[in-house]
Write a protein that holds these residues in place. Structure first.
Motif, PDB file in Angstrom:
ATOM      1  N   MET A  87       4.296  -4.605  -9.067  1.00 43.41           N
ATOM      2  CA  MET A  87       5.784  -4.510  -8.964  1.00 43.41           C
ATOM      3  C   MET A  87       6.129  -4.681  -7.529  1.00 43.41           C
ATOM      4  O   MET A  87       7.281  -4.721  -7.217  1.00 43.41           O
ATOM      5  CB  MET A  87       5.878  -2.905  -9.474  1.00 43.41           C
ATOM      6  CG  MET A  87       5.676  -2.723 -10.925  1.00 43.41           C
ATOM      7  SD  MET A  87       5.571  -1.222 -11.387  1.00 43.41           S
ATOM      8  CE  MET A  87       7.463  -0.672 -11.050  1.00 43.41           C
ATOM      9  N   GLY A  88       5.174  -5.004  -6.519  1.00 47.37           N
ATOM     10  CA  GLY A  88       5.591  -5.237  -5.084  1.00 47.37           C
ATOM     11  C   GLY A  88       5.622  -4.187  -4.393  1.00 47.37           C
ATOM     12  O   GLY A  88       6.067  -3.992  -3.412  1.00 47.37           O
ATOM     13  N   ARG A  89       5.072  -2.921  -4.814  1.00 46.17           N
ATOM     14  CA  ARG A  89       5.166  -1.739  -3.978  1.00 46.17           C
ATOM     15  C   ARG A  89       3.957  -1.449  -3.346  1.00 46.17           C
ATOM     16  O   ARG A  89       2.966  -0.659  -3.793  1.00 46.17           O
ATOM     17  CB  ARG A  89       5.388  -0.433  -4.876  1.00 46.17           C
ATOM     18  CG  ARG A  89       6.760  -0.526  -5.659  1.00 46.17           C
ATOM     19  CD  ARG A  89       7.069   0.184  -6.781  1.00 46.17           C
ATOM     20  NE  ARG A  89       7.148   1.549  -6.439  1.00 46.17           N
ATOM     21  CZ  ARG A  89       7.230   2.240  -7.574  1.00 46.17           C
ATOM     22  NH1 ARG A  89       7.744   2.157  -8.897  1.00 46.17           N
ATOM     23  NH2 ARG A  89       7.124   3.745  -7.251  1.00 46.17           N
ATOM     24  N   GLY A  90       3.682  -2.268  -2.429  1.00 47.86           N
ATOM     25  CA  GLY A  90       2.320  -2.416  -1.750  1.00 47.86           C
ATOM     26  C   GLY A  90       1.787  -1.301  -1.087  1.00 47.86           C
ATOM     27  O   GLY A  90       0.910  -0.929  -1.170  1.00 47.86           O
ATOM     28  N   ALA A  95      -2.236   3.226  -1.397  1.00 47.15           N
ATOM     29  CA  ALA A  95      -2.362   4.752  -1.297  1.00 47.15           C
ATOM     30  C   ALA A  95      -3.199   5.253  -2.606  1.00 47.15           C
ATOM     31  O   ALA A  95      -4.131   5.896  -2.534  1.00 47.15           O
ATOM     32  CB  ALA A  95      -1.333   5.474  -1.037  1.00 47.15           C
ATOM     33  N   ALA A  96      -2.559   4.462  -3.754  1.00 47.35           N
ATOM     34  CA  ALA A  96      -3.314   4.726  -4.914  1.00 47.35           C
ATOM     35  C   ALA A  96      -4.776   4.308  -5.086  1.00 47.35           C
ATOM     36  O   ALA A  96      -5.756   4.965  -5.764  1.00 47.35           O
ATOM     37  CB  ALA A  96      -2.410   4.306  -6.202  1.00 47.35           C
ATOM     38  N   ALA A  97      -4.994   3.004  -4.512  1.00 49.93           N
ATOM     39  CA  ALA A  97      -6.341   2.443  -4.611  1.00 49.93           C
ATOM     40  C   ALA A  97      -7.226   3.345  -3.463  1.00 49.93           C
ATOM     41  O   ALA A  97      -8.349   3.542  -3.821  1.00 49.93           O
ATOM     42  CB  ALA A  97      -6.277   0.981  -4.027  1.00 49.93           C
ATOM     43  N   ARG A 114      -8.992  -1.969  -4.885  1.00 50.20           N
ATOM     44  CA  ARG A 114      -8.610  -2.143  -3.428  1.00 50.20           C
ATOM     45  C   ARG A 114      -8.685  -3.308  -2.892  1.00 50.20           C
ATOM     46  O   ARG A 114      -7.535  -3.710  -2.020  1.00 50.20           O
ATOM     47  CB  ARG A 114      -9.371  -0.978  -2.705  1.00 50.20           C
ATOM     48  CG  ARG A 114      -8.704  -0.796  -1.198  1.00 50.20           C
ATOM     49  CD  ARG A 114      -9.786   0.444  -0.601  1.00 50.20           C
ATOM     50  NE  ARG A 114      -9.128   0.891   0.717  1.00 50.20           N
ATOM     51  CZ  ARG A 114      -9.431   0.244   1.644  1.00 50.20           C
ATOM     52  NH1 ARG A 114     -10.186  -0.883   1.969  1.00 50.20           N
ATOM     53  NH2 ARG A 114      -8.661   0.688   2.892  1.00 50.20           N
ATOM     54  N   SER A 115      -9.536  -4.117  -3.233  1.00 52.09           N
ATOM     55  CA  SER A 115      -9.675  -5.695  -2.690  1.00 52.09           C
ATOM     56  C   SER A 115      -8.367  -6.291  -3.059  1.00 52.09           C
ATOM     57  O   SER A 115      -7.905  -7.152  -2.306  1.00 52.09           O
ATOM     58  CB  SER A 115     -10.890  -6.081  -2.980  1.00 52.09           C
ATOM     59  OG  SER A 115     -10.925  -7.551  -2.549  1.00 52.09           O
ATOM     60  N   VAL A 116      -8.085  -6.159  -4.577  1.00 50.99           N
ATOM     61  CA  VAL A 116      -6.972  -7.102  -5.011  1.00 50.99           C
ATOM     62  C   VAL A 116      -5.661  -6.716  -4.518  1.00 50.99           C
ATOM     63  O   VAL A 116      -4.910  -7.479  -4.102  1.00 50.99           O
ATOM     64  CB  VAL A 116      -7.061  -6.714  -6.571  1.00 50.99           C
ATOM     65  CG1 VAL A 116      -5.814  -7.348  -7.320  1.00 50.99           C
ATOM     66  CG2 VAL A 116      -8.343  -7.422  -7.263  1.00 50.99           C
ATOM     67  N   VAL A 117      -5.668  -5.232  -4.298  1.00 47.26           N
ATOM     68  CA  VAL A 117      -4.124  -4.902  -3.673  1.00 47.26           C
ATOM     69  C   VAL A 117      -4.339  -4.988  -2.290  1.00 47.26           C
ATOM     70  O   VAL A 117      -3.014  -5.666  -1.903  1.00 47.26           O
ATOM     71  CB  VAL A 117      -4.212  -3.067  -3.851  1.00 47.26           C
ATOM     72  CG1 VAL A 117      -3.130  -2.421  -2.914  1.00 47.26           C
ATOM     73  CG2 VAL A 117      -4.116  -2.655  -5.228  1.00 47.26           C
ATOM     74  N   ALA A 120      -2.852  -8.666  -1.867  1.00 42.28           N
ATOM     75  CA  ALA A 120      -1.807  -8.994  -2.269  1.00 42.28           C
ATOM     76  C   ALA A 120      -0.793  -8.702  -1.223  1.00 42.28           C
ATOM     77  O   ALA A 120       0.288  -9.067  -1.057  1.00 42.28           O
ATOM     78  CB  ALA A 120      -1.239  -8.217  -3.610  1.00 42.28           C
ATOM     79  N   MET A 121      -1.331  -7.744  -0.287  1.00 38.55           N
ATOM     80  CA  MET A 121      -0.639  -7.258   0.622  1.00 38.55           C
ATOM     81  C   MET A 121      -0.909  -8.243   2.275  1.00 38.55           C
ATOM     82  O   MET A 121      -0.611  -7.880   3.155  1.00 38.55           O
ATOM     83  CB  MET A 121      -0.856  -5.667   1.250  1.00 38.55           C
ATOM     84  CG  MET A 121      -0.434  -4.808   0.151  1.00 38.55           C
ATOM     85  SD  MET A 121      -0.847  -3.183   0.609  1.00 38.55           S
ATOM     86  CE  MET A 121       0.043  -2.722   1.742  1.00 38.55           C
TER      87      MET A 121
END
Length: 308
Positions: A87-90, A95-97, A114-117, A120-121
């Motif tokens: 959703m683009g809320r990096g 924080a969730a990861a 966490r790597s995927v997140v 994306a950032m």
């Protein structure tokens, strides 16, 4: 026959999800939640279905509802991170990861997500570290090697190649990984090997546009090389000259012009075919893993065992 219990519904949802039967998986997951509204697996499997459908806002709500009932679930925090990232809320996704990793520091999936997140950032060094940790914890997962390969591709294509090969050794039917292996090989000036990797990706998934584009470019590079280009240009120019002579000359000269054009077409096709088949034969010796994948996929394609 009695209705299936909680574990039976969870098992159905898992099996349907593995087969890509999303409607069936959703019904079973919702059925599990009807039996036990606090069921961690019911929320997690339903969120996975919603993520696969691209319904990221629904997946977020499902994951958060599950966390409300099971706040220490690494799985649900991980799924929440994926939904937020999509959703683009990096920052929230990170924080969730991080929370998923805190809850289960020795579980590879938490580090992988966490790597995927982080990727994306655009936080690539940290993303690589998390991917490396995932591979360290579970070296038998093809997705983790592919993720690490993607993160190494730009700066170290040789290392990326190694991880792509590890991924394909574990799961040979990964079209995107085959395509990315081709990119890594291309970056190392191994054009012929790259062309075969791209072609294998297209055989496996004919809808993968980037693999089609890469295949076309690599084949043109191979087949349009020095000898082939020189023959094609030379014969074409010769045919034009003879054709001009033939206009004002005898019938025999016009036949000579036609023969030269046909000879050019045959020579061009012959050189292209020789380069292609010789390269594939050579690859059987230099890169038996990629050659074996290509041969098997080509046989499956001809037998109609691959989707079109």
């Amino acid at each position: 026959m009695s209705a299936p219990g909680l574990q039976g519904l969870i098992g159905r949802a898992r099996a349907a999800l593995d087969l890509g039967r999303l409607d069936e998986a959703e019904r079973a997951a919702r059925g599990a939640l009807a039996v036990d509204p606090a069921a961690e697996e019911g929320h997690a499997l339903l969120a996975r279905v919603q993520l696969q459908r691209g319904a990221h806002d629904e997946a977020l709500r499902t994951a958060e509802a599950g966390i409300g009932a099971t706040p220490d679930s690494e799985w649900l925090h991980r799924l929440r991170a994926l939904a937020l990232s999509a959703m683009g809320r990096g920052d929230e996704a990170r924080a969730a990861a991080d929370e998923a990793v805190r809850l289960a520091p020795d579980l590879a999936p938490a580090h992988y997500v966490r790597s995927v997140v982080l990727e994306a950032m655009k936080a690539l060094p940290e993303a690589r570290e998390s991917a490396e940790r995932a591979v360290e914890l579970d070296p038998e997962d093809a997705s983790y090697h592919a993720q690490l390969g993607d993160l190494c591709l730009a700066r170290d294509p040789a290392r990326a190649e190694r991880h792509y090969r590890e991924s394909l050794a574990l799961d040979p039917e990964r079209a995107a990984t085959l395509n990315n292996l081709g990119v890594a090989l291309n970056a190392q000036k191994r054009t012929r090997d790259a062309a075969l990797a791209f072609r294998s990706a297209v055989i496996l998934d004919p809808t993968l546009t980037v693999a089609k584009q890469n295949t076309h470019a690599s084949v043109r590079k191979l087949a349009g090389g020095g000898t082939l280009f020189a023959v094609a240009i030379g014969v074409t120019q010769g045919a034009r000259l003879l054709e001009r002579i033939g206009r004002g000359g005898s019938e025999s000269l016009r036949w000579v012009a036609l023969a030269v054009v046909l000879a050019g077409a045959v020579a061009t096709w012959g050189i292209w075919f020789w380069r292609r088949t010789a390269g594939i034969r050579r690859l059987a010796e230099t890169d038996p893993q990629l050659h074996a994948i290509y041969v098997r996929l080509e046989a499956d394609r001809k037998a109609g065992r691959l989707r079109s």
